[in-house]
Scaffold this active site. Structure first.
Site, PDB file in Angstrom:
ATOM      1  N   LYS A 259       0.832  -1.200   0.000  1.00 48.85           N
ATOM      2  CA  LYS A 259       0.000   0.000   0.000  1.00 48.85           C
ATOM      3  C   LYS A 259       0.864   1.247   0.000  1.00 48.85           C
ATOM      4  O   LYS A 259       0.398   2.340   0.242  1.00 48.85           O
ATOM      5  CB  LYS A 259      -0.935  -0.011   1.210  1.00 48.85           C
ATOM      6  N   ARG A 260       2.141   1.047  -0.262  1.00 50.59           N
ATOM      7  CA  ARG A 260       3.006   2.220  -0.265  1.00 50.59           C
ATOM      8  C   ARG A 260       2.641   3.136  -1.425  1.00 50.59           C
ATOM      9  O   ARG A 260       2.429   2.682  -2.550  1.00 50.59           O
ATOM     10  CB  ARG A 260       4.460   1.796  -0.416  1.00 50.59           C
TER      11      ARG A 260
END
Ligand code: GLU
Length: 495
Positions: A259-260
């Site tokens: 989810k970076r």
């Protein structure tokens, strides 16, 4: 039955590719069924709230062409407003509603006050961890008598918890078919926190009911919350909506999708120069396909062909390389006029002059095949737009093609030839320059390479004669002049 679906993001940061997929599938399902698609901001967890995230989310959805029918909208100053009689559906503005419903459950005896302190809960969690038990509330306050509970409530803070029944909870999911959970293994979920804010579960169910949602379409990570919701619907005596949990998204190496930001944020894809049409097309295929595995769709086709029944249960791979390929295909197919509109901000950002639209359209047309991301465009076309003295020369190219006496001599001769050409179009230029090579017994590369580097500063690019025509006679001659002058090597910008 009129279909009503919702996208219910929590504004905890950027909209990522998984969120966009959920929004898109809801949108397509609503449009396919001529129903409504609403946006509801689930911002009751104040600890995870990120300032500006709602505004960001709305502007990215709008950029992607996912228009919703009800919910919070943004005006052109970026302020949230409400349209018509509805919304804005922002849960933090509706806390009184959830409180009322939590109390209704208390009255019915299907929820209870919990007075356990955070310290006790922490101790409990630690003990469970040591004993290798799943972390769950031990239902300590479930057994308080009504009197005890009422008495304590006068002084002590409390949460309201759901009484999970010790039974099997079965429900039907359009994608996963029959799903079963053992109620015994499910926590007595907190519904209302001690600060009066609801948790996701309560607010979500209450709103889905009040907003008459017919289908809940969301990511598979919410599947395990659904039995709690089913129980809530039962306790409220409401009909639950239909459920469809979309398959998980994985990286190409089959690890959980990170989810970076930068890897999955739609905002970052926009900044890199993906076209929204390409993103939407690619995202539509993350867990959905047609029987004939069609790859390219217009938005109208997606609306026409989309169905939840053709969504897969197995995880979908998010492969940025594939999206990149799709983007270049889209760029190739998009009219230069439309591309201009997308490319303009990238040129402005690079401080390139965008005032001559007609000329830029020609450049875009010429470069289209080579553009993979819009952020590459300033570099690709900057030498057309910069003043002659300011173009950058590739160091290697200068060494190889603009250093010997012979190369300079050829350029000098070429300059004399080009000055005489009146119709500076690619056909005439090709004919004249090829004849020049023949007449002087030059191999074409010994002429073409120095000429290209002299006028563009680099060895790669569009066809040489297209390039010359697009640059125009004045610039071509001026740049050759600069290159053959004695000061050249001292003055140039290098890369
Ligand atoms: N607020 C939840 C989220 O952030 C919504 C899940 C649901 O659609 O029920 O995804």
């Amino acid at each position: 039955m009129t279909v009503r679906v919702r996208f219910a993001p929590s504004p905890t940061g950027f909209l990522h590719i998984g969120g966009l997929r959920t929004a898109l599938f809801n949108y397509l399902f609503a449009k396919h069924n001529k129903g409504s698609f609403i946006l509801r901001i689930e911002d009751t967890d104040r600890t995870r709230y990120v300032e500006g995230a709602t505004e960001n989310l709305i502007s990215i959805l709008t950029w992607c062409g996912i228009e919703y029918d009800e919910g919070p909208f943004l005006d052109n100053k970026g302020q949230i407003y409400q349209k018509g009689d509805f919304g804005p559906y922002i849960q933090s503005q509706r806390t009184e509603i959830y409180k009322k419903y939590a109390e209704e459950l208390l009255k019915k005896g299907v929820a209870y006050r919990c007075f356990c302190t955070p310290q006790r809960l922490e101790e409990l969690r630690k003990t469970q961890l040591i004993n290798k038990q799943p972390p769950m509330y031990d239902r300590f306050c479930r057994n308080l008598s009504q009197k005890e509970s009422d008495e304590k409530a006068k002084t002590a803070p409390y949460t309201i918890r759901l009484k999970m029944p010790d039974e099997e909870i079965v429900f039907y999911d359009i994608i996963h078919k029959e799903v079963k959970f053992n109620g015994k293994l499910i926590d007595d979920q907190i519904l209302l926190k001690s600060d009066g804010f609801p948790t996701y579960h309560l607010a979500n169910v209450v709103d889905d009911h009040l907003m008459q949602i017919t289908h809940v379409i969301r990511g598979e990570e919410w599947l395990s919350s659904t039995p709690k919701h089913i129980v809530l619907y039962k306790y409220f005596e409401w009909n639950p909506p239909k459920f469809a949990h979309l398959p998980l998204l994985l990286n190409p190496d089959r690890t959980k999708l990170s989810k970076r930001s930068g890897d999955v944020a739609v905002e970052d894809f926009k900044k890199e120069g993906f076209l929204p049409e390409a993103i939407i097309n690619y995202v539509a295929l993350l867990g959905w396909s047609t029987e004939d595995s069609q790859q390219f769709f217009t938005k109208e086709e997606l609306i026409e062909k989309f169905s939840l029944e053709r969504c897969s249960q197995s995880p979908a791979i998010f492969d940025k390389q594939k999206m990149l390929w799709m983007n270049s295909e889209y760029i190739r197919k998009t009219s230069s006029e439309k591309l201009f509109y997308y490319i303009k901000p990238f040129l402005e950002e690079a401080n390139l002059d965008t005032s001559n639209k007609e000329y830029l359209l020609k450049l875009i047309e010429a470069e289209k095949e080579r553009i993979k991301l819009l952020k590459d465009v300033p570099y690709l076309i900057e030498y057309f737009l910069k003043p002659d003295e300011e173009i950058t020369y590739n160091e290697e190219a200068v060494k190889k093609f603009l250093s010997t006496k012979e190369q300079k001599e050829i350029l000098l001769q070429l300059k004399d030839l080009l000055i005489k050409i009146e119709n500076f179009d690619k056909i005439t230029l090709e004919k004249e320059i090829r004849e020049f090579c023949l007449k002087n017994n030059y191999k074409t590369p010994t002429v073409f390479h120095p000429l290209r580097v002299a006028v563009s500063g680099r060895t790669e690019g569009i066809g040489l004669f297209d390039l010359l025509e697009l640059l125009g006679k004045e610039k071509v001659i001026n740049r050759i002049q600069i290159v053959i002058s004695d000061k050249f090597l001292k003055q140039i910008k290098r890369s």
